[in-house]
Design a protein around this motif. Sequence first.
Motif, PDB file in Angstrom:
ATOM      1  N   LEU A  70       1.352  -1.142  -0.079  1.00  0.00           N
ATOM      2  CA  LEU A  70       0.150  -0.191   0.044  1.00  0.00           C
ATOM      3  C   LEU A  70       1.091   1.456   0.279  1.00  0.00           C
ATOM      4  O   LEU A  70       0.586   1.840  -0.596  1.00  0.00           O
ATOM      5  N   GLY A  71       2.047   1.034   0.499  1.00  0.00           N
ATOM      6  CA  GLY A  71       3.232   2.570   0.597  1.00  0.00           C
ATOM      7  C   GLY A  71       2.733   2.582  -0.852  1.00  0.00           C
ATOM      8  O   GLY A  71       3.572   3.517  -1.268  1.00  0.00           O
ATOM      9  N   ALA A  72       3.652   1.311  -1.377  1.00  0.00           N
ATOM     10  CA  ALA A  72       4.205   1.023  -2.767  1.00  0.00           C
ATOM     11  C   ALA A  72       3.313   1.970  -4.151  1.00  0.00           C
ATOM     12  O   ALA A  72       3.500   2.929  -4.657  1.00  0.00           O
ATOM     13  N   LEU A  73       2.239   1.384  -3.054  1.00  0.00           N
ATOM     14  CA  LEU A  73       0.825   2.057  -4.540  1.00  0.00           C
ATOM     15  C   LEU A  73       0.264   3.559  -4.014  1.00  0.00           C
ATOM     16  O   LEU A  73      -0.137   4.324  -4.876  1.00  0.00           O
TER      17      LEU A  73
ATOM     18  N   ALA B 272       6.486  -0.920   7.457  1.00  0.00           N
ATOM     19  CA  ALA B 272       6.267  -1.096   6.612  1.00  0.00           C
ATOM     20  C   ALA B 272       5.485  -0.239   5.436  1.00  0.00           C
ATOM     21  O   ALA B 272       5.737  -0.670   4.139  1.00  0.00           O
ATOM     22  N   TRP B 273       4.234   0.015   5.760  1.00  0.00           N
ATOM     23  CA  TRP B 273       4.002   1.663   4.748  1.00  0.00           C
ATOM     24  C   TRP B 273       5.321   2.935   4.322  1.00  0.00           C
ATOM     25  O   TRP B 273       5.202   2.603   2.790  1.00  0.00           O
ATOM     26  N   VAL B 274       5.974   2.990   5.472  1.00  0.00           N
ATOM     27  CA  VAL B 274       7.171   3.575   4.829  1.00  0.00           C
ATOM     28  C   VAL B 274       8.554   3.382   4.256  1.00  0.00           C
ATOM     29  O   VAL B 274       8.489   4.197   2.974  1.00  0.00           O
ATOM     30  N   ALA B 275       8.773   2.485   4.202  1.00  0.00           N
ATOM     31  CA  ALA B 275       9.397   0.628   3.472  1.00  0.00           C
ATOM     32  C   ALA B 275       9.206   0.379   2.020  1.00  0.00           C
ATOM     33  O   ALA B 275       9.687   0.820   1.363  1.00  0.00           O
ATOM     34  N   GLY B 276       7.199  -0.148   2.161  1.00  0.00           N
ATOM     35  CA  GLY B 276       7.320   0.341   0.598  1.00  0.00           C
ATOM     36  C   GLY B 276       7.266   1.723  -0.038  1.00  0.00           C
ATOM     37  O   GLY B 276       7.658   1.690  -1.202  1.00  0.00           O
ATOM     38  N   TYR B 277       6.874   2.698   0.776  1.00  0.00           N
ATOM     39  CA  TYR B 277       6.324   4.612   0.293  1.00  0.00           C
ATOM     40  C   TYR B 277       8.068   4.918  -0.913  1.00  0.00           C
ATOM     41  O   TYR B 277       7.911   4.977  -1.428  1.00  0.00           O
ATOM     42  N   ARG B 278       9.436   4.203   0.135  1.00  0.00           N
ATOM     43  CA  ARG B 278      10.854   3.968  -0.101  1.00  0.00           C
ATOM     44  C   ARG B 278      11.086   3.856  -1.815  1.00  0.00           C
ATOM     45  O   ARG B 278      11.667   3.550  -2.192  1.00  0.00           O
ATOM     46  N   THR B 279      10.486   2.321  -1.977  1.00  0.00           N
ATOM     47  CA  THR B 279      10.843   1.576  -3.029  1.00  0.00           C
ATOM     48  C   THR B 279      10.442   2.453  -4.012  1.00  0.00           C
ATOM     49  O   THR B 279      10.603   2.470  -5.664  1.00  0.00           O
ATOM     50  N   VAL B 280       9.935   3.339  -4.073  1.00  0.00           N
ATOM     51  CA  VAL B 280       9.000   3.760  -5.197  1.00  0.00           C
ATOM     52  C   VAL B 280       9.298   5.477  -4.753  1.00  0.00           C
ATOM     53  O   VAL B 280       9.670   5.738  -6.463  1.00  0.00           O
ATOM     54  N   ALA B 281       9.705   6.271  -4.303  1.00  0.00           N
ATOM     55  CA  ALA B 281       9.975   7.589  -4.223  1.00  0.00           C
ATOM     56  C   ALA B 281      10.714   8.145  -3.232  1.00  0.00           C
ATOM     57  O   ALA B 281      10.400   7.245  -1.323  1.00  0.00           O
ATOM     58  N   PRO B 282      11.281   8.986  -2.745  1.00  0.00           N
ATOM     59  CA  PRO B 282      11.733   9.373  -1.543  1.00  0.00           C
ATOM     60  C   PRO B 282      10.635   9.568  -0.567  1.00  0.00           C
ATOM     61  O   PRO B 282      10.024  10.654  -0.409  1.00  0.00           O
TER      62      PRO B 282
END
Length: 331
Positions: free
Chosen positions: A135-138, A265-275
């Motif tokens: 969901l973070g990456a999304l 988990a959300w933060v880690a997923g987000y950082r796979t896509v954007a800073p």
Amino acid sequence: MTGLYSAAFIETLRRGALSLVGTWGLSPRTEVSLLNISENATFLAADPDTGTRVVLRVYRPGYHTRREIESELDWITALRARHVVDTPEPLTVPGGGHIATFDLDGRQREVTAFAFMTGVEPSPDEDLSGGFHELGALSAHLHAHTRDWPRPTGFVRKTWTWETTVGPTPHWGDWRAALGLTPDGAAVLDRLCEVLRRRLAAYGTGPDRFGLIHADLRLANLLVDGDRIGVIDFDDCGFGWLGYDFAAAVSFLEHEPYIPALQDAWVAGYRTVAPLSAEDEAMLPTFVLLRRLLLTAWIASHAETPTAQELGAGYTGGTLMLADRYLSKAG
């Protein structure tokens, strides 16, 4: 059920939606049944002749303008065209556009239709960490899209700022009307409101942290089917802090002890896509409290909905507990 969505009113809306099924090519034998009541009334239209299922949304009066509804569907269409997120297709009406109407007491009620999407809502009883990483990456993909998408002329959606959530011009009502709120409790939430105001003002609304967001990525608006996470209900999408999308994702779960793990988990997923800066990450608990106070107001102003009736004054008590905990760390 009392309030706006009385049983009689829901039946009136159902019949109005039923009168429009031919607009989307469904047969006269189509059955229309209630799916849920929240801000709007949502119905499932099932055509026995073709097996087609369509979701119909009848809009709550006085919440969105027609142009706001059209803008929501413009964004969904753009997201689908670029394969940013799996979300149901808004169905068109004859002559173009997406909005049909029926007359109710001399007023036109807007209705939109979406293709049915398979999947089940994630359960808060399961381990959500993996899902929140995705969901973070999304969320990061959604935010990246909004930064470079040339919005159509006349695009209009609500803004979700301190003023319009818990401040003087709230979209969902005044938190001071919260169910079961005592004068002592109101004093605590007054202090919380002021701390939120100061922190949000200091954080600011620069383009790297404020933009067009879904604003309601809670579990009820996710449909999981195998490895796919589908996203539904862009009805609250508008301009807000990007980190607010995490806060919305933990709606009604804010008290759970696993929320810090979901944030990680959300933060880690987000950082796979954007800073996502350390400052952005540090603001997430503030967005969670902002959202919690906003939902406390929503429960009071939408007391006839099943969600509000289930949570009631107990949700206000939970808000006070979380506010005390947050303020103890705020100093």
